[in-house]
Motif scaffolding. Sequence first.
Motif, mmCIF file in Angstrom:
data_model
loop_
_atom_site.group_PDB
_atom_site.id
_atom_site.type_symbol
_atom_site.label_atom_id
_atom_site.label_comp_id
_atom_site.label_asym_id
_atom_site.label_seq_id
_atom_site.Cartn_x
_atom_site.Cartn_y
_atom_site.Cartn_z
ATOM 1 N N LEU A 287 19.836 25.609 -6.688
ATOM 2 C CA LEU A 287 18.463 25.918 -5.630
ATOM 3 C C LEU A 287 17.782 27.068 -6.053
ATOM 4 C CD1 LEU A 287 19.906 24.772 -2.173
ATOM 5 C CD2 LEU A 287 18.383 23.500 -3.709
ATOM 6 N N ASP A 288 18.401 28.106 -6.649
ATOM 7 C CA ASP A 288 17.830 29.455 -6.915
ATOM 8 C C ASP A 288 16.702 29.431 -7.797
ATOM 9 O OD1 ASP A 288 17.808 32.066 -6.400
ATOM 10 O OD2 ASP A 288 18.845 32.428 -8.358
ATOM 11 N N GLY A 289 16.618 28.481 -8.772
ATOM 12 C CA GLY A 289 15.373 28.154 -9.672
ATOM 13 C C GLY A 289 14.432 27.228 -9.046
ATOM 14 N N LYS A 290 14.824 26.868 -7.820
ATOM 15 C CA LYS A 290 13.643 25.943 -7.216
ATOM 16 C C LYS A 290 13.257 26.249 -5.884
ATOM 17 C CE LYS A 290 15.958 21.636 -8.948
ATOM 18 N NZ LYS A 290 17.128 22.432 -9.765
ATOM 19 N N ARG A 291 13.031 27.767 -5.759
ATOM 20 C CA ARG A 291 12.668 28.228 -4.476
ATOM 21 C C ARG A 291 11.072 28.140 -4.262
ATOM 22 N NH1 ARG A 291 15.884 32.924 -2.137
ATOM 23 N NH2 ARG A 291 17.803 33.124 -3.554
ATOM 24 N N HIS A 292 10.579 27.800 -5.483
ATOM 25 C CA HIS A 292 9.001 27.604 -5.457
ATOM 26 C C HIS A 292 8.663 26.291 -4.958
ATOM 27 C CE1 HIS A 292 10.227 26.236 -9.267
ATOM 28 N NE2 HIS A 292 8.978 25.559 -9.553
ATOM 29 N N LEU A 293 9.675 25.216 -4.991
ATOM 30 C CA LEU A 293 9.437 23.948 -4.285
ATOM 31 C C LEU A 293 10.097 23.758 -2.958
ATOM 32 C CD1 LEU A 293 11.094 22.098 -7.601
ATOM 33 C CD2 LEU A 293 8.547 22.560 -7.152
ATOM 34 N N LEU A 294 10.327 24.672 -2.586
ATOM 35 C CA LEU A 294 10.555 24.633 -0.993
ATOM 36 C C LEU A 294 9.474 23.794 -0.287
ATOM 37 C CD1 LEU A 294 12.619 25.169 1.322
ATOM 38 C CD2 LEU A 294 11.135 27.385 1.806
ATOM 39 N N GLN A 295 9.841 22.985 0.537
ATOM 40 C CA GLN A 295 8.593 22.247 1.224
ATOM 41 C C GLN A 295 8.816 22.349 2.739
ATOM 42 O OE1 GLN A 295 10.329 18.271 -0.163
ATOM 43 N NE2 GLN A 295 8.214 17.888 -1.372
ATOM 44 N N ASP A 296 9.958 22.634 3.525
ATOM 45 C CA ASP A 296 10.083 23.021 4.752
ATOM 46 C C ASP A 296 11.265 23.703 4.985
ATOM 47 O OD1 ASP A 296 11.668 20.748 4.570
ATOM 48 O OD2 ASP A 296 11.233 20.201 6.503
ATOM 49 N N PHE A 297 11.282 24.179 6.427
ATOM 50 C CA PHE A 297 12.624 24.906 6.763
ATOM 51 C C PHE A 297 12.629 24.922 8.185
ATOM 52 C CE2 PHE A 297 15.466 28.098 8.343
ATOM 53 C CZ PHE A 297 16.579 28.063 7.542
ATOM 54 N N ALA A 298 13.623 24.432 8.757
ATOM 55 C CA ALA A 298 13.796 24.386 10.311
ATOM 56 C C ALA A 298 15.405 24.420 10.781
ATOM 57 C CB ALA A 298 13.100 22.893 10.615
ATOM 58 N N PHE A 299 15.423 24.615 12.090
ATOM 59 C CA PHE A 299 16.789 24.676 12.506
ATOM 60 C C PHE A 299 16.755 24.456 13.808
ATOM 61 C CE2 PHE A 299 15.159 29.052 13.331
ATOM 62 C CZ PHE A 299 15.398 29.381 14.457
ATOM 63 N N PHE A 300 18.019 23.918 14.378
ATOM 64 C CA PHE A 300 18.377 23.593 15.903
ATOM 65 C C PHE A 300 19.542 24.363 16.184
ATOM 66 C CE2 PHE A 300 16.503 19.214 15.665
ATOM 67 C CZ PHE A 300 15.284 19.556 16.520
ATOM 68 N N ARG A 301 19.248 25.032 17.481
ATOM 69 C CA ARG A 301 20.482 25.673 17.916
ATOM 70 C C ARG A 301 21.306 24.571 18.924
ATOM 71 N NH1 ARG A 301 21.952 31.128 18.446
ATOM 72 N NH2 ARG A 301 19.822 31.800 17.641
ATOM 73 N N ASP A 302 22.609 24.590 18.838
ATOM 74 C CA ASP A 302 23.268 23.765 20.060
ATOM 75 C C ASP A 302 22.742 22.329 19.939
ATOM 76 O OD1 ASP A 302 25.079 22.953 21.778
ATOM 77 O OD2 ASP A 302 24.144 24.258 23.390
ATOM 78 N N PHE A 303 22.366 21.578 19.033
ATOM 79 C CA PHE A 303 21.783 20.473 18.988
ATOM 80 C C PHE A 303 22.387 19.185 19.734
ATOM 81 C CE2 PHE A 303 24.450 20.730 14.635
ATOM 82 C CZ PHE A 303 25.244 19.741 15.081
ATOM 83 N N SER A 304 23.765 19.174 19.899
ATOM 84 C CA SER A 304 24.302 18.177 20.754
ATOM 85 C C SER A 304 24.249 18.305 22.113
ATOM 86 C CB SER A 304 25.731 18.144 20.299
ATOM 87 O OG SER A 304 26.356 16.864 20.708
ATOM 88 N N TYR A 305 23.896 17.067 22.715
ATOM 89 C CA TYR A 305 23.891 16.938 24.270
ATOM 90 C C TYR A 305 23.854 15.412 24.657
ATOM 91 C CZ TYR A 305 19.004 15.668 22.443
ATOM 92 O OH TYR A 305 18.087 14.972 21.761
ATOM 93 N N GLY A 306 24.142 15.437 25.941
ATOM 94 C CA GLY A 306 24.514 14.048 26.575
ATOM 95 C C GLY A 306 23.212 13.788 27.422
ATOM 96 N N CYS A 307 23.333 12.835 28.181
ATOM 97 C CA CYS A 307 22.566 12.340 29.322
ATOM 98 C C CYS A 307 22.984 11.536 30.234
ATOM 99 C CB CYS A 307 21.436 11.407 28.687
ATOM 100 S SG CYS A 307 19.911 10.970 29.603
#
Length: 542
Positions: A287-307
């Motif tokens: 990936l180091d040589g492909k940094r310019h090809l980055l299309q997005d970045f996102a994250f979720f904290r504590d992604f698991s949940y019930g209902c």
Amino acid sequence: MHATPSHHDVVIMGGGLGGLTLALQLKRRFPEIDVLVLERRDHPVPHAAHKVGESSVEIGAHYFDTVLGLKTHMHGAQLRKFGFRFFFSEGRRDIDQVTEIGASRYLSVPSYQIDRGIFENYLAEEATRAGVRFIDGALVRRIALAEDARTPHRVEWTREGETHAVHARWLVDACGRAGLLKRKLGLAQPNAHVCNAVWFRVGARITIDHWSDSEAWRARCEPQARWLSTNHLVGTGYWVWLIPLASGSHSVGIVADPRQHPLESMDSFDKAMAWLRTWQPRLFDELDGKRHLLQDFAFFRDFSYGCKQVFSGQRWALTGEAGLFLDPFYSPGSDFIAMSNTYITDLIGHDRAGRSVEARARLYDQIYHSFYESTLALYTDQYALFGDPEVLPVKVIWDYTYYWGVLSQIFFQQRLTDLALLGSLREELQHCQRLNFAMQDFLRAWSKKSAKRNPAVMLDQAALPWFADLNRSLGDPLDDAAFQARMRASAEQLHALAGEILQRAGGERLGPDSQALRAALAERSGPAPPARGAAPMLFAQA
């Protein structure tokens, strides 16, 4: 606001994967039904960097290609997945010198890598062609649920500054984590699985097959296309996914237990790259040589949940992430969409036939939550063993035997809503669930004492005849008697596999840690673990 609200049989809030597939399923079941889908995003949506959740497994794949009849699109516009694949590559660049789990060839039942942008644009077009009214750029502002069986639900929404109102016999929330109905009704429910994820897409193919010059290593697979798998680079407390997309991009994610790898160590692209340099250096190099090809970045904290509830006799329901979410490991998201949409479609069918749905909605909710609890056990407190080359391969075999042998059989054989038939198998299903809970605890205890040897071998799932046959069996047409026999055979198979795992781990030396599993095995007579020299169910020990 328009003076007279329009009336619809079903209003679906959210036109993503869950909402659009439900609309299509309803139209296939009831061609004359009036369905309105309100989607917040403008269409068409972008390819590649649209939504996370690109990998499907057998239930979700069968739902898309067979239940919804989308096989032409899945085969032509998406990628057929080369199964799941795991490399114990923590801190290593020599990918050909570590233990690999995966199949050397395609198994019988297909699954897919899905570019969500391409797919959701296509689903919206298909829904419109089927007669669904699809409105993009629509923001739901207010919900008023019906007070009795005769009164419709009311939804107010805005588009381009104009306010509209509609009435609906049925109201379905498919709006994802926004959880409009969940918030309104106070249905949010945490669970015991605490985990975080970061992900990004790059506009280039990551061809893991090129990470080694060894012809022998490459030749282990036919086709030589490991890049088409959902590749997992695993270590203690985390896993990294590599998922190819038909648009030519590649999805990369890091999913980690914060007790070993805090989110703060990876919550930006630069931090994630620094993290990869330490923990998965071969991917960092890629990936180091492909940094310019980055299309997005996102994250979720504590992604698991019930209902607390997802189906109601009061003619509302939640599907997809608007209801509950487990974990991206094993890609169960589209499976649970397939199951919830099938339950919702059946409830609407009973209502359209003039039958009460109160009791049926309660039972469907109980069954769906039982599937959720069984699947949640695969993840809760299990991330610490993901870096164990001795125990994780056994866990993967167990988890997939449970998945293909129980849940997948029910869905593929269209028995999800057959309450009488499922009731006749209640004892077997409950035993399988108890075995699974006990096995997850046992695997965790075993990993704390295992040697964690990491030899340069491929543990080839296609070389386990019973395992490949279990996958193939999903396509068998079964009548009621044959289905009952199949489910009882699945329970016996799990019982035998649990006994062999206990033997492999040296259950005696684990002492108290094996008691719960032994107790679950003792609940019913079943095949004994294979004798020395008998054909084993597990891989030969390295």
